[in-house]
Design a protein around this motif. Structure first.
Motif: not given
Lengths: 603, 395, 371
Positions: B58-62, B23-24, B15-18, B44-48
């Protein structure tokens, strides 16, 4: 192909980002904190807290009508210098930006040559030129234009000439950097839309270059406010300005609290001016790199030009209306718009300016080979005696070594501290970047006389006057911002992905910086090291206060020499300095070009 | 002997701010598998990829490589190879030094280092180029060096971020095959980010289609192309006709659809239980001209409105009744087979009910009252224009 | 008179002193030999630069180093502010400095060591003029601020300015002029203005500032530049930036012998004694005292004044000075008669508000030049 990295680059936060950035910023923060901000607050407290909390010193300073006269004169002088620099510098900068390559290179050299020539040498050159029986008067009398020498020196004229001369390169270089950021496509687009050359200039180019004009104006004005050396050497009997008054409090009446008060007043004025102009121009960006300068230009244009456009429209309508009513001969009515950069006139003016920039330096050299002990021009005969005098004088030689030593130390120190800080600023969070720039660049806008007095009070207390340490730290305060500016600009243009690549291959941050980042910005490091060295090598005002018997630097020796020695030894030293500077400049340029060629070849 | 390691992303969010970057996202990538992340810019592919590489937290996740959680691990310790867009070769280092870099970081030296570098360069067929500087190499050669550099330390997982994007078409296609071959022979796990659907189709064992931070579909290239599960996937991969219809009758073998009075037969896909308004997607190459007497499930009369020659195929826009345009592509005529339409020609076309695909209208805005003449179409220039997004499609 | 300072044979008193320092030094040496050596063998001497530096090195510094083995670091220029700052900050780098008025400051005791006349030999003490032997300073020499002019502008066959009244007379003697600035603590010039206005030499003090500045107003438009450093008038005159100027007699005499087109005259010159002082807390106080005593000897003073055209304060010095040279020195009987002594203690006197007369003058001067 659109790369997603422009998004990524601003969005990606390096995982250890802020801690690393703080670590990199720490040495610079320490240096500036201890040797810049603490002395300045010491100055403030001396003006307010001596002996107890009191406004008495401010009352004493401001209640004295003399000081108001001095303040007004200081302002008037700075304003004149600024206006002259902008008016003359703008056409030259415009020419340099728009000229063919080799013309631009030649013109630029004329600007850069005095820029890199020692400050004292340049002032001295004008003493030689403008003297009652100096070069100009000798020529005037020889050609019979005048019988009696004209009063050229020791008045406001000579101060103006020398200050304009010294500040002109700054003006032109700042203007060039902004003008280069204005995309050529914009003026082409305007032309395709039917704008004449003049309309194009006034409606497109000039508004976009306005932030550069403001920035250059600010820079020159602030420098001019703090000028000390040139007025002392060239001023007449009744042209005292504020820096001289400060010096007279420190060294004349030994009234330190009052000196601190006057210095604080000068500082306050400077800061107010800076913050006002900051509302118009994002000076941090303007100073930081060409690329973002263009960005800032566009940014400012959006904010501030609607009024300007209205004004232009209004004037155009007015002229047209008047033209209809009075029926001028054809062409005059609309001619005003074409009148803009009356090209030949401005080029002629610019050529004169170029001659003005180069000739003082060229005059010094023949005088140094003169056989006469006076500053006769042309020299009656040739001789190397003044060079011999320099090389055989223990005082001159030891001053030279001191300057070289201090300069090299300053270059190393500020290079280490400044490039670390630049990395922190470029790679750090936007907030840290903004604050960091403001703080790191602060020494650039504080008049050197203020800085000098503040450091003098601190170092006197710390028993550090007359130590090379004092000189190195003091000079580094001025050199670090230069390094930060140059290195940050270079870092910004580097591909951050290379750092990611190194990390993905297993390199730690330290190894990445050492093996990847530093080699890549090597040209910038060399250039900034050169600037740092030169800024120290040329520094007079701080050294005047901080040096002592064991630490006389070359500029200090020259300063006393200019006032005490009649012989052309100074001209010989000056010529050597010019040669030395050109030598360094050329070798750095060669180095840099080699580095850039290597970098450019990589696609 | 495969040396790849499995890679598992578990409920990854960024998440970048809002703004939701990712996403999940959960996906299990097997050892030795070649998986592409496909999507438009900002999907979101590059971010992944950056989260897997460690350049983003990551904001959350493993994230797991094998059984090893690497989510909080610093980049240099992840032991994941990365091939960057534009290669990111170190311009001041020779080919040898570039490739040797990772080994030096791992304190490999002497003959072992030289052997490692030689082996890696041999893999990419660049032996003999050790002393060259990056700027002395062609784009394809630089690409190979970048590959060798990412492989030299034998990572179990290699990430590739649009690695072929800067190459011209011919070279790109050549490199695609070579890369694939290399990956198979080494048995490494590759995560490949691209926005080029043909590249993804060519190379991948599986494709993860992403859009706006969400996974749209995960599947083999064939699954993705033949049975897109969402409107986005259908539009992004290949060209499609989207016909907005509604179900008039649900039969056992498939629904009967109505499109402005035209009856269309379709098939159920899986356990779909659609009702009301649906979009029928049909690939232009599945629509065929019907010779007189030939019958198929769906037959229509139409007029050729426009024909665009595209080299290997010709694309026709054909107006059906009620001004409904559909596109069909035909292989360009050859001497052996010379079927070709002309503008204004009356034609009869049709398709097998099994070639149409029903998509729910979820997320797609419909125009009230005019459900049947709103047709999202593949536009001519090869741009698939849907209501709110555009993507470059190269056939 | 028979006295002879032979440094290789110190007086008994000096011997005792040396032994004293040596033994205490030996004790110290165990702990810090480096520091001790530095203290014993170094002396920082501060005074003017230029030709004066050359002369004093030859006449005093070099012989002193040879005779005592003390290494002298010579520093120029002297700066009262730095001297004050060093003592205030307890960071004294200078050991002995040549000053104009500093020894007469009301707070001199705070900044200066009392001169140890015990290290002087009797001959020297007897021959020094009384003005030379003050609590905080030992007289060095007397210089004079004289009227100098360019011989190009005023050749010998034409009238030359003879008095400050004529200096002020721009109709009779046209040309740009220079005078010393009063914006720093070393003040002068106002006396010349008063003389030009007709005040007699012996009625100058206390200074009437109003009429002084009124007189200055009359000459202001003819001033090219107010000089602040001793070498400036010489530079201004020989470069012909000005036609006449006040100037230090020694500088002018030196220029004249070098062939520069300058000359000067003694009439209404201002005599200013110069003093060696030892900053309070000087690191090498003992060596500093030896130095001030050494320079006061007749021979040292003679050697110096033979070179620099300044006047010795040791009367015996004239015995060693060439009479031809003596004619160019400000303190020969006939030259002294034409001149007046600057009243140093007047300038250091403070008024009720705590401002010294110097400070009052500086303030008025800055106001005058600013307006």
């Amino acid at each position: 192909m659109a790369t997603p990295y422009h998004v990524v680059r601003s969005a990606i936060a390096w995982p250890v980002n802020n801690r690393e950035a703080s670590l990199l910023l720490a040495p610079a923060a320490l240096l500036l904190g201890v040797f810049f901000f603490i002395p300045l607050s010491g100055l403030l407290s001396l003006s307010l807290l001596d002996p107890g909390p009191t406004f008495a010193h401010y009352h004493e300073f401001l209640d004295n009508p003399t000081n108001w006269i001095i303040l007004a004169r200081t302002f008037a002088l700075a304003t004149k210098v600024t206006l002259i620099c902008l008016l003359l510098g703008y056409p030259l900068a415009y020419w340099i930006v728009s000229a063919r390559t080799w013309v631009a290179a030649a013109l630029l050299l004329a600007v850069v040559l005095p820029f890199f020539t020692s400050y004292l040498v340049r002032t001295y050159a004008w003493m030689v030129l403008l003297g009652r029986f100096g070069v100009i008067n000798q020529l005037l009398m020889a050609t019979g234009l005048t019988e009696r020498p004209v009063d050229l020196i020791y008045n406001q004229f000579s101060v103006l000439v020398a200050m304009v001369y010294i500040l002109m390169p700054y003006t032109v270089l700042v203007l060039i950097s902004v003008m280069k950021g204005i995309p050529y496509s914009l003026t082409r687009a305007a032309a395709s839309l039917g704008a004449s050359a003049a309309q194009n200039f006034w409606r497109v180019f000039f508004p976009l270059s306005a932030p550069g004009v403001i920035a250059a104006g600010l820079l020159v004005f602030v420098f001019a406010l703090g000028f000390y050396i040139t007025p002392v050497l060239l001023d007449g009997p009744n042209t005292m300005i504020l820096p001289m008054q400060i010096d007279s409090y420190v060294n004349g009446t030994l009234n330190w609290p009052l000196a601190a008060t006057a210095a604080t007043v000068l500082l306050a004025i400077t800061l107010v001016l800076y913050s006002i102009s900051n509302r118009f121009v994002d000076s941090e960006r303007l100073l930081s790199s060409n690329q973002s300068t263009a960005h800032s230009a566009g940014h400012t244009a959006r904010h501030s030009t609607s009024a300007y456009i209205q004004l232009i429209d209004f004037v155009a309508a007015l002229v047209r209306g008047v033209g209809h009513g009075i029926r001028f001969p054809a062409g005059i009515g609309r001619g005003w718009e074409r009148l803009a950069p009356g090209r030949k006139l401005l080029r002629g003016l610019s050529l004169l300016l170029v001659a003005f920039l180069v000739s003082p330096i060229l005059i010094i050299v023949p005088i140094s080979f003169s056989s006469s002990r006076f500053l006769d021009f042309p020299p009656p005969g040739l001789s190397l005696q003044w060079y011999q005098a320099y090389f055989t004088s223990a005082a001159w030689v030891s001053a030279t070594w001191e300057s070289l030593g201090v300069g090299i130390a300053v270059a190393c120190l500020s290079l280490a501290i400044g490039s670390a800080a630049a990395m922190a600023l470029v790679r750090g969070s936007p907030r840290m970047r903004r604050i960091g720039y403001q703080l790191l660049l602060a020494p650039m806008i504080v008049p050197s006389i203020v800085n000098a007095v503040a450091l003098y009070f601190l170092f006197a207390r710390l028993h550090l006057i007359n130590t090379s340490f004092a000189l190195v730290t003091a000079h580094s305060i001025g050199a670090v911002p230069l390094v930060v500016l140059i290195v940050a600009a270079s870092l910004q243009s580097q591909n951050i992905i290379l750092e990611y690549a190194a990390a993905s291959l297993g390199a730690s941050r330290v190894v990445t910086i050492w093996r990847i980042v530093l080699p890549l910005i090597r040209p910038a490091l060399i250039v900034s090291g050169f600037f740092a060295f030169l800024s120290s090598f040329d520094e007079v005002v701080l050294s005047l206060y901080l040096s002592g018997p064991d630490t006389t630097t070359l500029p200090i020796k020259m300063w006393s020499g200019i006032r005490e020695e009649i012989t052309p030894t100074i001209a010989a030293v000056s010529s050597l300095l010019i040669a030395f500077t050109i030598f360094i400049y050329v070798s750095v340029a060669i180095f840099r070009q080699a580095g850039e060629r290597q970098a450019q070849q990589v696609r | 002997m495969p040396r790849g390691e499995p890679l598992r992303l578990e409920r990854l969010c960024k998440q970048y701010g809002s703004v939701r970057g990712v996403n999940d996202l959960s996906v299990q990538i097997e050892a030795g598998e070649f998986v592409s992340f496909l999507g438009p810019s900002g999907s979101g592919k590059t971010t992944t990829l950056m989260m897997v590489a460690g350049f983003e937290t990551p904001t959350s996740g493993q994230i797991f490589v094998g059984a090893r959680p690497i989510t909080g691990l610093p980049v240099p310790r992840r032991n994941i190879g990365v091939v960057f867009q534009n290669y990111a070769l170190f311009p001041h280092l020779s080919v040898f030094e570039n490739v040797a870099f990772a080994l030096k970081m791992r304190r490999v030296s002497g003959s072992e280092l030289r052997a490692g570098v030689a082996e890696a360069l041999d893999l990419v067929q660049l032996s003999g180029y050790e002393a060259r500087m990056p700027h002395e190499l062609s784009g394809g050669q630089q690409q190979r060096v970048a590959l060798a550099r990412a492989l030299v330390f034998r990572p179990g997982v290699v990430l590739m971020d649009e690695p072929l994007g800067a190459l011209d078409k011919q070279l790109r296609e050549h490199m695609q095959l070579e890369l694939k071959r290399l990956q198979k022979s080494l048995g490494i796990t590759v995560v490949f980010v691209t926005h080029d659907q043909s590249e993804a189709l060519t190379m991948s064992d599986r494709i993860v289609v992403m859009n706006k931070g969400n996974v749209e579909q995960i599947g083999t290239p064939e699954e993705i192309y033949e049975t897109p599960q969402t409107r986005f996937v259908a539009g992004f991969i290949g060209e499609s006709n989207f016909l907005r219809t509604h179900i008039v009758e649900s039969r056992k073998d498939g629904p009967l659809l109505d499109l402005a009075g035209l009856q269309i037969r379709a098939m159920w896909q899986g356990s779909d239980s659609l009702q009301g308004a649906v979009t029928l997607m049909i690939r232009p190459d599945k629509i065929i001209p019907l010779d007189p007497g030939v019958r198929t499930d769906n037959e229509f009369e139409g007029v050729v409105e426009e024909a665009v020659y595209q080299g290997n195929v010709i694309k026709y826009r054909i107006r059906l009744r009620a001004k409904i345009p559909v596109f069909l592509t035909l292989a360009a005529p050859s001497h052996a087979r010379s079927q070709r339409f002309h503008v204004d020609q009356q034609v009869r076309i049709g398709w097998d009910a099994r070639d149409g695909r029903l998509l729910s209208d979820e997320g797609e805005q419909s125009i009230p009252g005019k459900p049947n003449n709103r047709v999202a179409v593949s536009a001519f220039a090869g741009v698939t224009a849907t209501a709110d997004r555009m993507a470059i499609v190269s056939l | 008179m028979t006295y002879n300072i032979n440094p290789s044979r110190p007086t008994r008193r000096q011997t005792l002193k040396l032994i004293g320092t040596a033994t205490s030094g030996a004790a110290l040496a165990i702990g810090a030999p480096g520091i001790l050596r530095a203290q014993e063998s170094k002396l920082v001497v501060v005074s003017g630069g230029g030709s004066y530096e050359e002369s004093i090195r030859k006449a005093i510094i070099d012989p002193f180093q040879q005779e005592t083995g003390i290494t002298v670091t010579y520093v120029s220029p002297e700066d009262d502010a730095k001297l004050k700052a060093q003592v205030d900050s307890n960071n004294v780098q200078w050991d002995v400095a040549e000053v104009d008025t500093f020894a007469f400051r009301p707070d001199a005791s705070k900044y200066l060591e009392e001169i140890d006349y015990g290290v002087f030999d009797k001959e020297t003490l007897d021959n020094l003029v009384p003005e030379a032997k003050t609590t905080y300073g030992v007289g060095s020499y007397v210089y004079s601020t004289v009227m100098a002019f360019s011989t190009t502008e005023y050749p010998a066959n034409k009238p030359r300015p003879r008095s400050w009244a004529e200096f002020w007379d721009a109709d009779k003697f046209p040309g740009p002029r220079s005078l010393k600035t009063c914006s720093n603590s070393d003040v002068t010039t106002i006396e010349f203005a008063l003389l030009a206005a007709g005040v007699p030499k012996d009625k100058l003090y206390p200074i009437d500032f109003d009429s002084g500045f009124a007189s200055l107003d009359r000459i202001k438009s003819h001033i090219t530049k107010f000089w602040s450093v001793g070498a400036e008038p010489g530079q201004l005159l020989s470069n012909r930036e000005v036609s006449m100027s006040s100037a230090y007699n020694g500088r002018m005499a030196a220029l004249k012998t070098q062939g520069a087109a300058v000359d000067y005259q003694w009439n209404e010159g201002e005599l200013s004694p110069v003093y060696w002082v030892v900053p309070r807390g000087a690191k090498n106080r003992a060596a500093a005292m030896r130095f001030v005593a050494y320079q006061a000897s007749a021979q040292a003073q003679a050697r110096l004044n033979n070179l620099i055209f300044y006047g010795p304060m040791n009367r015996a010095a004239f015995k060693y000075i060439d009479p031809k040279v003596a004619a160019d020195l400000p303190t020969t009987p006939e030259n002294i008669a034409k001149q007046f002594f600057r009243d140093l203690s007047y300038w250091e006197t403070k008024d009720l508000s705590g401002k010294s007369n110097t400070e009052i003058l500086v303030e008025r001067w800055i106001k005058w030049t600013a307006s």
